[in-house]
Motif scaffolding. Structure first.
Motif, PDB file in Angstrom:
ATOM      1  N   GLU A  16       0.826  -1.210   0.000  1.00 40.98           N
ATOM      2  CA  GLU A  16       0.000   0.000   0.000  1.00 40.98           C
ATOM      3  C   GLU A  16       0.863   1.263   0.000  1.00 40.98           C
ATOM      4  N   GLY A  17       1.927   1.202  -0.798  1.00 38.33           N
ATOM      5  CA  GLY A  17       2.791   2.361  -0.969  1.00 38.33           C
ATOM      6  C   GLY A  17       3.799   2.591   0.138  1.00 38.33           C
ATOM      7  N   LYS A  18       3.841   1.700   1.124  1.00 36.64           N
ATOM      8  CA  LYS A  18       4.746   1.850   2.262  1.00 36.64           C
ATOM      9  C   LYS A  18       5.778   0.725   2.265  1.00 36.64           C
ATOM     10  N   LEU A  19       7.002   1.075   2.645  1.00 36.25           N
ATOM     11  CA  LEU A  19       8.053   0.072   2.778  1.00 36.25           C
ATOM     12  C   LEU A  19       7.848  -0.678   4.092  1.00 36.25           C
ATOM     13  N   ARG A  20       7.709  -1.982   3.996  1.00 37.14           N
ATOM     14  CA  ARG A  20       7.442  -2.814   5.169  1.00 37.14           C
ATOM     15  C   ARG A  20       8.314  -4.070   5.119  1.00 37.14           C
ATOM     16  N   VAL A  21       8.350  -4.777   6.239  1.00 35.87           N
ATOM     17  CA  VAL A  21       8.951  -6.108   6.285  1.00 35.87           C
ATOM     18  C   VAL A  21       7.826  -7.116   6.450  1.00 35.87           C
ATOM     19  N   LEU A  22       7.780  -8.083   5.549  1.00 40.56           N
ATOM     20  CA  LEU A  22       6.795  -9.158   5.617  1.00 40.56           C
ATOM     21  C   LEU A  22       7.503 -10.404   6.133  1.00 40.56           C
ATOM     22  N   LYS A  23       6.986 -10.955   7.206  1.00 38.63           N
ATOM     23  CA  LYS A  23       7.566 -12.155   7.804  1.00 38.63           C
ATOM     24  C   LYS A  23       6.517 -13.259   7.755  1.00 38.63           C
ATOM     25  N   TRP A  24       6.785 -14.274   6.943  1.00 40.60           N
ATOM     26  CA  TRP A  24       5.860 -15.388   6.743  1.00 40.60           C
ATOM     27  C   TRP A  24       6.412 -16.592   7.504  1.00 40.60           C
ATOM     28  N   PHE A  25       5.717 -16.976   8.551  1.00 39.15           N
ATOM     29  CA  PHE A  25       6.209 -18.009   9.453  1.00 39.15           C
ATOM     30  C   PHE A  25       5.941 -19.406   8.902  1.00 39.15           C
ATOM     31  N   ALA A  26       6.957 -20.253   8.992  1.00 39.78           N
ATOM     32  CA  ALA A  26       6.795 -21.660   8.632  1.00 39.78           C
ATOM     33  C   ALA A  26       5.879 -22.328   9.659  1.00 39.78           C
ATOM     34  N   PRO A  27       5.143 -23.370   9.263  1.00 40.96           N
ATOM     35  CA  PRO A  27       4.197 -24.023  10.185  1.00 40.96           C
ATOM     36  C   PRO A  27       4.819 -24.442  11.511  1.00 40.96           C
ATOM     37  N   ALA A  28       6.051 -24.919  11.487  1.00 39.99           N
ATOM     38  CA  ALA A  28       6.697 -25.391  12.719  1.00 39.99           C
ATOM     39  C   ALA A  28       6.991 -24.264  13.695  1.00 39.99           C
TER      40      ALA A  28
END
Length: 243
Positions: free
Chosen positions: A36-48
């Motif tokens: 949405e036009g903003k610099l962010r960090v996306l952290k996608w967690f593994a199931p474990a």
């Protein structure tokens, strides 16, 4: 780790995410993105490691307004995603191991890191004791005009010396390993931390030895040297590199 394109292509919420670059992570998928036009960090967690998502979110939600840590903008439990503020800084591990950075500057960074930990432990100190970072390796810290802590999924109740020892083990075991300079940086860090706090910091050598042995599971090729220095540090304490 997941391929981040699976998330972007498969979940409507993230279809307009633009990936700038991905970060190294042993457990999860972590990327700098434009959302949405903003610099962010996306952290996608593994199931474990999904339990770490809520843990990290709660720590950041409580502490980010007072301490140098990223602000948590969104938590998506259904898809195991955490959206964080982006910090434009250099990784502390790279700085400490950069031969072009002066020893004096590295010492200054150790003092600043000690101040960060003293503030973190003081802020989260409660009737039940202390909360610790839990994964206090140099790569979990950034430097801009100040020190920033990241990656709090392993944060838990514990003894502050566990974090102190984790930093020392990380300093000593990153390349170049176990140099005199590295032992001096540990000395600067520990002494600075002790001066800043009003609680006892005991058994740093013993705890550091334990942290070094823990690293063998991730770095079996260094088992011999890690065991050797762990034993010497357990017997003689941290200044062994200066003898």
């Amino acid at each position: 780790m997941h391929d981040i394109t699976r998330l972007i292509g498969g979940v409507k919420r993230y279809q307009n995410v633009f990936v700038q670059r991905e970060f190294k992570s042993k457990r999860n998928t972590v990327a700098c993105v434009v959302l949405e036009g903003k610099l962010r960090v996306l952290k996608w967690f593994a199931p474990a490691f999904k339990n770490g998502l809520l843990n990290e979110y709660q720590v950041l939600k409580q502490g980010s307004s007072s301490l140098n840590m990223p602000h948590p903008y969104e938590v998506d439990m259904e898809n195991s995603v955490l959206i964080l503020g982006f910090i434009d800084g250099e990784n502390l591990c790279d700085l400490i191991n950069n031969e072009d950075v002066s020893f004096g500057e590295k010492q200054r960074l150790m003092v600043l890191l000690a101040d960060w930990f003293a503030g973190f432990h003081r802020f989260f100190r409660g009737n039940e004791g202390f909360r610790i970072h839990g994964d206090s390796v140099l790569r979990n810290f950034l430097f801009s005009d100040r020190i920033w802590g990241v990656d709090f999924e392993d944060s838990r109740r514990g003894k502050p010396v566990e974090d102190v020892a984790g930093v020392c083990a990380s300093i000593l075991s990153s390349d170049p390993m176990f140099t005199t300079e590295k032992f001096l940086l540990c000395k600067t860090f520990v002494e600075s931390y002790v001066r800043l706090v009003d609680w006892k910091v005991e058994d740093v050598g013993e705890e550091t030895a334990y942290k070094l042995l823990e690293k063998i599971q991730w770095r079996p090729e260094h088992e011999k040297v890690l065991k050797t220095y762990a034993e010497v540090i357990r017997e003689q304490g941290l200044p062994v590199g200066l003898l």
